[in-house]
Write a protein that holds these residues in place. Structure first.
Motif, mmCIF file in Angstrom:
data_model
loop_
_atom_site.group_PDB
_atom_site.id
_atom_site.type_symbol
_atom_site.label_atom_id
_atom_site.label_comp_id
_atom_site.label_asym_id
_atom_site.label_seq_id
_atom_site.Cartn_x
_atom_site.Cartn_y
_atom_site.Cartn_z
ATOM 1 N N ASP A 63 73.669 11.580 -50.146
ATOM 2 C CA ASP A 63 74.412 10.315 -50.156
ATOM 3 C C ASP A 63 73.950 9.392 -49.030
ATOM 4 O O ASP A 63 73.761 8.191 -49.234
ATOM 5 C CB ASP A 63 75.912 10.586 -50.026
ATOM 6 C CG ASP A 63 76.495 11.242 -51.263
ATOM 7 O OD1 ASP A 63 75.855 11.122 -52.336
ATOM 8 O OD2 ASP A 63 77.576 11.862 -51.168
ATOM 9 N N GLY A 64 73.785 9.955 -47.840
ATOM 10 C CA GLY A 64 73.318 9.155 -46.717
ATOM 11 C C GLY A 64 71.914 8.621 -46.930
ATOM 12 O O GLY A 64 71.606 7.476 -46.591
ATOM 13 N N PHE A 65 71.062 9.468 -47.518
ATOM 14 C CA PHE A 65 69.684 9.071 -47.801
ATOM 15 C C PHE A 65 69.649 7.914 -48.797
ATOM 16 O O PHE A 65 68.963 6.902 -48.574
ATOM 17 C CB PHE A 65 68.918 10.275 -48.343
ATOM 18 C CG PHE A 65 67.516 9.968 -48.779
ATOM 19 C CD1 PHE A 65 66.520 9.742 -47.846
ATOM 20 C CD2 PHE A 65 67.193 9.923 -50.133
ATOM 21 C CE1 PHE A 65 65.219 9.465 -48.256
ATOM 22 C CE2 PHE A 65 65.908 9.647 -50.547
ATOM 23 C CZ PHE A 65 64.922 9.421 -49.610
ATOM 24 N N LEU A 66 70.399 8.041 -49.885
ATOM 25 C CA LEU A 66 70.421 6.984 -50.898
ATOM 26 C C LEU A 66 71.048 5.704 -50.352
ATOM 27 O O LEU A 66 70.611 4.596 -50.682
ATOM 28 C CB LEU A 66 71.185 7.463 -52.135
ATOM 29 C CG LEU A 66 70.543 8.624 -52.909
ATOM 30 C CD1 LEU A 66 71.435 9.070 -54.061
ATOM 31 C CD2 LEU A 66 69.159 8.224 -53.437
ATOM 32 N N ASN A 67 72.044 5.855 -49.496
ATOM 33 C CA ASN A 67 72.667 4.679 -48.891
ATOM 34 C C ASN A 67 71.688 3.939 -47.986
ATOM 35 O O ASN A 67 71.648 2.700 -47.970
ATOM 36 C CB ASN A 67 73.907 5.100 -48.095
ATOM 37 C CG ASN A 67 74.631 3.912 -47.489
ATOM 38 O OD1 ASN A 67 75.097 3.027 -48.197
ATOM 39 N ND2 ASN A 67 74.720 3.902 -46.169
ATOM 40 N N THR A 68 70.891 4.710 -47.239
ATOM 41 C CA THR A 68 69.880 4.098 -46.372
ATOM 42 C C THR A 68 68.869 3.295 -47.183
ATOM 43 O O THR A 68 68.444 2.208 -46.785
ATOM 44 C CB THR A 68 69.152 5.179 -45.555
ATOM 45 O OG1 THR A 68 70.096 5.838 -44.714
ATOM 46 C CG2 THR A 68 68.048 4.588 -44.697
ATOM 47 N N LEU A 69 68.492 3.836 -48.346
ATOM 48 C CA LEU A 69 67.491 3.170 -49.181
ATOM 49 C C LEU A 69 68.015 1.909 -49.854
ATOM 50 O O LEU A 69 67.247 1.196 -50.506
ATOM 51 C CB LEU A 69 66.950 4.144 -50.237
ATOM 52 C CG LEU A 69 65.987 5.221 -49.714
ATOM 53 C CD1 LEU A 69 65.508 6.097 -50.861
ATOM 54 C CD2 LEU A 69 64.787 4.575 -49.005
ATOM 55 N N THR A 70 69.301 1.623 -49.724
ATOM 56 C CA THR A 70 69.813 0.356 -50.245
ATOM 57 C C THR A 70 69.721 -0.760 -49.203
ATOM 58 O O THR A 70 69.959 -1.929 -49.532
ATOM 59 C CB THR A 70 71.292 0.504 -50.672
ATOM 60 O OG1 THR A 70 72.092 0.856 -49.522
ATOM 61 C CG2 THR A 70 71.439 1.575 -51.748
ATOM 62 N N ASP A 71 69.398 -0.403 -47.965
ATOM 63 C CA ASP A 71 69.246 -1.406 -46.916
ATOM 64 C C ASP A 71 67.986 -2.230 -47.194
ATOM 65 O O ASP A 71 66.910 -1.673 -47.441
ATOM 66 C CB ASP A 71 69.126 -0.704 -45.561
ATOM 67 C CG ASP A 71 68.949 -1.684 -44.410
ATOM 68 O OD1 ASP A 71 69.190 -2.886 -44.618
ATOM 69 O OD2 ASP A 71 68.561 -1.248 -43.309
ATOM 70 N N PRO A 72 68.058 -3.564 -47.156
ATOM 71 C CA PRO A 72 66.884 -4.411 -47.407
ATOM 72 C C PRO A 72 65.696 -4.072 -46.510
ATOM 73 O O PRO A 72 64.539 -4.206 -46.944
ATOM 74 C CB PRO A 72 67.405 -5.822 -47.135
ATOM 75 C CG PRO A 72 68.860 -5.751 -47.418
ATOM 76 C CD PRO A 72 69.287 -4.383 -46.972
ATOM 77 N N ILE A 73 65.961 -3.635 -45.280
ATOM 78 C CA ILE A 73 64.854 -3.289 -44.387
ATOM 79 C C ILE A 73 64.075 -2.091 -44.930
ATOM 80 O O ILE A 73 62.837 -2.107 -44.985
ATOM 81 C CB ILE A 73 65.382 -3.011 -42.964
ATOM 82 C CG1 ILE A 73 65.853 -4.312 -42.318
ATOM 83 C CG2 ILE A 73 64.305 -2.341 -42.103
ATOM 84 C CD1 ILE A 73 66.484 -4.138 -40.963
ATOM 85 N N ALA A 74 64.790 -1.042 -45.344
ATOM 86 C CA ALA A 74 64.127 0.133 -45.909
ATOM 87 C C ALA A 74 63.411 -0.226 -47.211
ATOM 88 O O ALA A 74 62.272 0.202 -47.452
ATOM 89 C CB ALA A 74 65.137 1.248 -46.150
ATOM 90 N N ILE A 75 64.071 -1.032 -48.056
ATOM 91 C CA ILE A 75 63.455 -1.450 -49.322
ATOM 92 C C ILE A 75 62.189 -2.256 -49.046
ATOM 93 O O ILE A 75 61.146 -2.054 -49.692
ATOM 94 C CB ILE A 75 64.451 -2.285 -50.159
ATOM 95 C CG1 ILE A 75 65.646 -1.431 -50.572
ATOM 96 C CG2 ILE A 75 63.761 -2.858 -51.396
ATOM 97 C CD1 ILE A 75 66.749 -2.231 -51.244
ATOM 98 N N GLY A 76 62.255 -3.176 -48.079
ATOM 99 C CA GLY A 76 61.097 -3.999 -47.748
ATOM 100 C C GLY A 76 59.928 -3.176 -47.251
ATOM 101 O O GLY A 76 58.764 -3.454 -47.578
ATOM 102 N N ILE A 77 60.226 -2.138 -46.448
ATOM 103 C CA ILE A 77 59.158 -1.277 -45.936
ATOM 104 C C ILE A 77 58.509 -0.483 -47.067
ATOM 105 O O ILE A 77 57.276 -0.419 -47.179
ATOM 106 C CB ILE A 77 59.708 -0.322 -44.857
ATOM 107 C CG1 ILE A 77 60.134 -1.119 -43.625
ATOM 108 C CG2 ILE A 77 58.664 0.734 -44.488
ATOM 109 C CD1 ILE A 77 60.883 -0.303 -42.594
#
Length: 434
Positions: free
Chosen positions: A303-317
């Motif tokens: 859950d924490g991992f998937l939540n992190t991947l919704t952050d625009p910064i992570a998506i942009g990277i």
């Protein structure tokens, strides 16, 4: 009479001495890359285990003389200190490539330089486009997905037993070298907040003495290492990231032998001598230790991992590394082919170039460093950067593996043809031009 300017096919074999040298470098980077993967894996597993507190306690252990403002946690020593050694080797390699390597020929330099620029611009644009509406300085991390980790990339080649032709491996290395130069410039220009001119001026003194010593071909460690350490310490106090000291020191080292020592044809120069001595330590210790301290991030389960991947910064990277690098490097290479009216070397296809471009999306070491600089003090965003870099690098590696496996048989046959030595003189025939 001047020699006529001939068009060389893209990714055609270079000179045999340079090819042999690069093959040796890639073997060392392969070992270092495997150690890097092990260190990053250990850090990631440890940080998500019941003993994660111990990992963070080790990272936060503070050592160093407080009187010199060098009382820093181990994680910072790894980023500012050990990576300076890595960038010293980068400085040596940069100077070697453009002074005595095949890249001194503009025809050969054009491709990796253009590919590196494309591989920097497109990921940066994608990152900014994704994070533009996030606000709160999210776009400040635009440079994170622009870096290529050569050690990680060649380790992937070794793990999957790829027969990628040496010309493409050479392209990947030279691309990463130019990429590192661009990354160094970005760090110095965009990620330096304040500069203390007094310390910067003082740093120029030991740097000049180091330059004078190496120009006089001094090899005594008890002279060079203290000068290098003082240069690093003063630059660290100046506000400029201390890794820049490594590059500056590396660029002062002469590449060619002096006439008194027999001239350029008498053997390797001082830069190559230092590189042989220091690269194993850089690849085998400095970079893996940095990876150990930089890669550890507690993701909080699925859950924490998937939540992190919704952050625009992570998506942009992730988008920048996977899509931006592939499009930027391949597109710039294709544009270079069109502008210079040259085609690919015999036996190669654009899928091969795309596979190498995907390997360029493995942006581990320098990407993590830039992420820590871009969002210094914001631990949540730094953690999201780590997840984004790890995911983007792994996805790029997986896609590159698929592309390389598709062409592996053709690559093996091409490598066998290019290694043919019919006259048994120790030099493959393809490198002997009439």
């Amino acid at each position: 009479m001047s020699r006529p300017f001939t068009r060389l096919p893209l990714f055609s074999p270079g000179s045999w001495p340079e090819t042999s040298r690069i093959a040796t470098i890639l073997r060392k980077e392969t070992v270092g890359g495997i150690l890097l993967l092990i260190a990053a894996t250990v850090a990631l597993v440890w940080a998500n285990s019941p003993w994660s507190d111990a990992y963070y306690r080790i990272s936060d252990i503070t050592v160093g003389p407080a009187s010199l403002h060098l009382n820093m946690p181990l994680s910072l020593w790894a980023a500012d200190g050990l990576l300076a050694i890595f960038f010293f080797v980068v400085g040596l390699e940069l100077k070697r490539e453009f002074v005595a390597g095949d890249l001194r020929d503009p025809r050969r330099a054009a491709l990796p330089v253009m590919a590196a620029i494309g591989g920097m611009v497109v990921p940066a644009v994608i990152f900014v486009a994704v994070t533009l509406r996030a606000g709160d300085g999210a776009t400040h991390g635009w440079a994170i997905p622009t870096a290529t980790d050569i050690a990680f990339a060649v380790a992937i080649l070794a793990v999957i037993s790829s027969h990628l032709p040496l010309a493409l491996r050479t392209f990947l290395l030279t691309l990463a070298v130019v990429d590192d130069l661009l990354a160094i410039t970005v760090i110095a220009v965009f990620y330096t907040d304040e500069i203390n001119l007094s310390y910067l001026g003082l740093a120029l003194i030991p740097l000049a003495l180091f330059a004078l010593a190496v120009q006089k071909r001094v090899r005594a460690w008890w002279i060079l290492i203290p000068l290098a350490v003082v240069t690093w310490a003063l630059l660290h106090q100046s506000g400029i990231h201390a890794t820049i000291a490594g590059v500056a020191l590396g660029l002062t080292v002469p590449v060619r032998r002096s006439d008194a020592a027999g001239g350029p044809d008498a053997g390797p120069g001082l830069a190559e001598h230092f590189e042989h001595r220091i690269r194993p330590f850089s690849a085998g210790f400095a970079v893996p230790v940095f990876a150990f301290f930089a890669a550890g991030v507690t993701v909080g389960g699925i859950d924490g991992f998937l939540n992190t991947l919704t952050d625009p910064i992570a998506i942009g990277i992730v988008a920048g590394l996977v899509i931006g690098k592939a499009v930027g490097i391949t597109g710039a290479s294709y544009l270079t082919a069109k502008v210079t009216r040259t085609g690919l070397s015999e036996g190669l296809r654009w899928l091969d170039v795309a596979a190498v471009a995907l390997l360029g999306g493995i942006g581990f070491t320098v990407s993590l460093l830039i992420g820590e600089l871009a969002f210094a003090g914001d631990e949540t965003r730094i953690d999201h950067v780590k997840v984004g870099v790890l995911v983007g690098s792994i996805v790029s590696a997986m896609l590159a593996t698929v592309a390389l496996r598709i062409r592996n048989r053709a690559h093996r046959e091409l490598s066998e043809r290019q290694s043919d030595d019919s006259d048994n003189d120790g030099i493959p025939d393809v490198y002997q031009h009439p």
